[in-house]
Design a protein around this motif. Structure first.
Motif, PDB file in Angstrom:
ATOM      1  N   LYS A  79       0.698  -1.222  -0.078  1.00  0.00           N
ATOM      2  CA  LYS A  79      -0.010  -0.040  -0.012  1.00  0.00           C
ATOM      3  C   LYS A  79       0.815   1.122   0.121  1.00  0.00           C
ATOM      4  N   TYR A  80       1.899   1.069   0.903  1.00  0.00           N
ATOM      5  CA  TYR A  80       2.991   2.302   0.886  1.00  0.00           C
ATOM      6  C   TYR A  80       3.549   2.666  -0.290  1.00  0.00           C
ATOM      7  N   LYS A 152       0.377   1.163  18.970  1.00  0.00           N
ATOM      8  CA  LYS A 152       1.168   1.299  17.779  1.00  0.00           C
ATOM      9  C   LYS A 152       0.239   1.148  16.738  1.00  0.00           C
ATOM     10  N   TRP A 153       0.698   1.679  15.255  1.00  0.00           N
ATOM     11  CA  TRP A 153      -0.178   1.330  14.100  1.00  0.00           C
ATOM     12  C   TRP A 153       0.754   1.006  13.212  1.00  0.00           C
ATOM     13  N   LEU A 154       0.570  -0.112  12.453  1.00  0.00           N
ATOM     14  CA  LEU A 154       1.670  -0.710  11.623  1.00  0.00           C
ATOM     15  C   LEU A 154       1.620   0.270  10.286  1.00  0.00           C
ATOM     16  N   PHE A 155       0.716   0.725   9.765  1.00  0.00           N
ATOM     17  CA  PHE A 155       0.838   1.691   8.478  1.00  0.00           C
ATOM     18  C   PHE A 155       1.417   2.767   9.059  1.00  0.00           C
ATOM     19  N   LYS A 156       1.294   3.489  10.071  1.00  0.00           N
ATOM     20  CA  LYS A 156       2.166   4.656  10.460  1.00  0.00           C
ATOM     21  C   LYS A 156       3.496   4.302  10.705  1.00  0.00           C
ATOM     22  N   ASN A 157       3.819   3.301  11.142  1.00  0.00           N
ATOM     23  CA  ASN A 157       5.196   2.705  11.320  1.00  0.00           C
ATOM     24  C   ASN A 157       5.851   2.659   9.995  1.00  0.00           C
ATOM     25  N   ILE A 158       5.253   1.945   9.268  1.00  0.00           N
ATOM     26  CA  ILE A 158       5.728   1.993   7.647  1.00  0.00           C
ATOM     27  C   ILE A 158       6.006   3.443   7.067  1.00  0.00           C
ATOM     28  N   ILE A 159       5.036   4.016   7.163  1.00  0.00           N
ATOM     29  CA  ILE A 159       5.136   5.516   6.691  1.00  0.00           C
ATOM     30  C   ILE A 159       6.423   6.396   7.183  1.00  0.00           C
ATOM     31  N   ASN A 160       6.461   6.388   8.479  1.00  0.00           N
ATOM     32  CA  ASN A 160       7.454   7.054   9.328  1.00  0.00           C
ATOM     33  C   ASN A 160       8.798   6.366   9.086  1.00  0.00           C
ATOM     34  N   LEU A 222      -3.485  10.241   5.272  1.00  0.00           N
ATOM     35  CA  LEU A 222      -3.323   8.985   4.821  1.00  0.00           C
ATOM     36  C   LEU A 222      -3.711   7.765   5.964  1.00  0.00           C
ATOM     37  N   LEU A 223      -3.391   8.092   7.207  1.00  0.00           N
ATOM     38  CA  LEU A 223      -3.565   7.344   8.310  1.00  0.00           C
ATOM     39  C   LEU A 223      -5.136   7.293   8.545  1.00  0.00           C
ATOM     40  N   GLU A 224      -5.964   8.617   8.334  1.00  0.00           N
ATOM     41  CA  GLU A 224      -7.245   8.413   8.608  1.00  0.00           C
ATOM     42  C   GLU A 224      -7.984   7.868   7.629  1.00  0.00           C
ATOM     43  N   GLU A 225      -7.442   7.769   6.316  1.00  0.00           N
ATOM     44  CA  GLU A 225      -8.136   6.906   5.168  1.00  0.00           C
ATOM     45  C   GLU A 225      -7.913   5.425   5.637  1.00  0.00           C
TER      46      GLU A 225
END
Length: 233
Positions: A79-80, A152-160, A222-225
């Motif tokens: 997704k990223y 912890k949020w997986l997608f947030k960790n991937i983005i950052n 992106l996180l809210e989506e």
């Protein structure tokens, strides 16, 4: 058995105990476990919550939740990079395509100068260093945030963090294996390889801009989506 809020909280603790650290992955697993436990208890009403939970957990096999976590990790990483690709496509539309063309022509012409290799190396080095520095800064921010929210949020960790590590790896790999490693060979490249080199460094400059500037600015959106519940935090 209709699960209570206490049962749900116990399931969150259970997933965390079994090495699922990201809240979004925990939530998916808790939802699955809760539905399965209710089905199991419906078939066997005398079964306790703990026994029904363990019966459900055994269905995940000897590796427990590991496969689910890996699948989710792969899904979010794809997704990223899909998001990166979507932003990159904008650079091949007006008016950004003009800047893209100017970058390509500039890098192509630059290869005829004695300092071309040094400049190319500097560009690669700057992108790589910026990605590494931002990764460290973001990792520290996420650590502080976790102390406050306990999530912890997986997608947030991937983005950052993880996405920037992947991007930095791609940059350094490209420089090491797709380009000559000295000034002399760089100047002796044929026209086709010069065009390829100019195209690739143009791509990496755009890639670096997207990962370092564009996505961080749009991270919350992106996180809210991705997580509707993220808006509630």
């Amino acid at each position: 058995m209709k699960l209570t809020q206490t049962h749900i909280e116990e399931l969150y603790k259970f997933t965390k105990k079994h090495y699922v650290e990201y809240y979004d992955v925990q939530t998916e697993l808790v939802d699955h476990l809760a539905n399965d436990i209710e089905t199991i208890c419906l078939a066997n009403p005398k079964l306790s919550f703990d026994d029904a939970r363990d019966t459900s957990f055994k269905k995940f096999g000897i590796f427990g939740f590991m496969d689910v976590v890996e699948q989710k990790q792969s899904q979010m990483t794809k997704k990223y990079f899909k998001i990166i690709l979507n932003f990159a496509k904008e650079w091949f539309k007006l008016p950004k395509i003009i800047l893209t063309a100017l970058l390509f022509i500039g890098f192509y012409q630059l290869q005829n100068t004695p300092n071309a290799y040094t400049i190319y190396s500097t560009v690669f080095g700057f992108i790589f260093l910026a990605q590494v520095i931002l990764t460290i800064i973001n990792a520290r921010k996420l650590k502080k945030e976790f102390k406050i929210t306990k999530r912890k949020w997986l997608f947030k960790n991937i983005i950052n963090v993880q996405g920037l590590i992947y991007a930095a790896f791609i940059s350094i790999y490209s420089f090491q294996y797709l380009f000559p490693n000295n000034t002399k060979d760089f100047l002796l490249m044929g026209d086709f390889r010069k065009a390829f080199s100019a195209f690739f460094i143009t791509f990496l400059v755009i890639f670096g801009y997207i990962t370092l500037v564009v996505i961080p600015k749009k991270a919350e959106e992106l996180l809210e989506e991705t997580y509707p519940e993220y808006k509630l935090i």
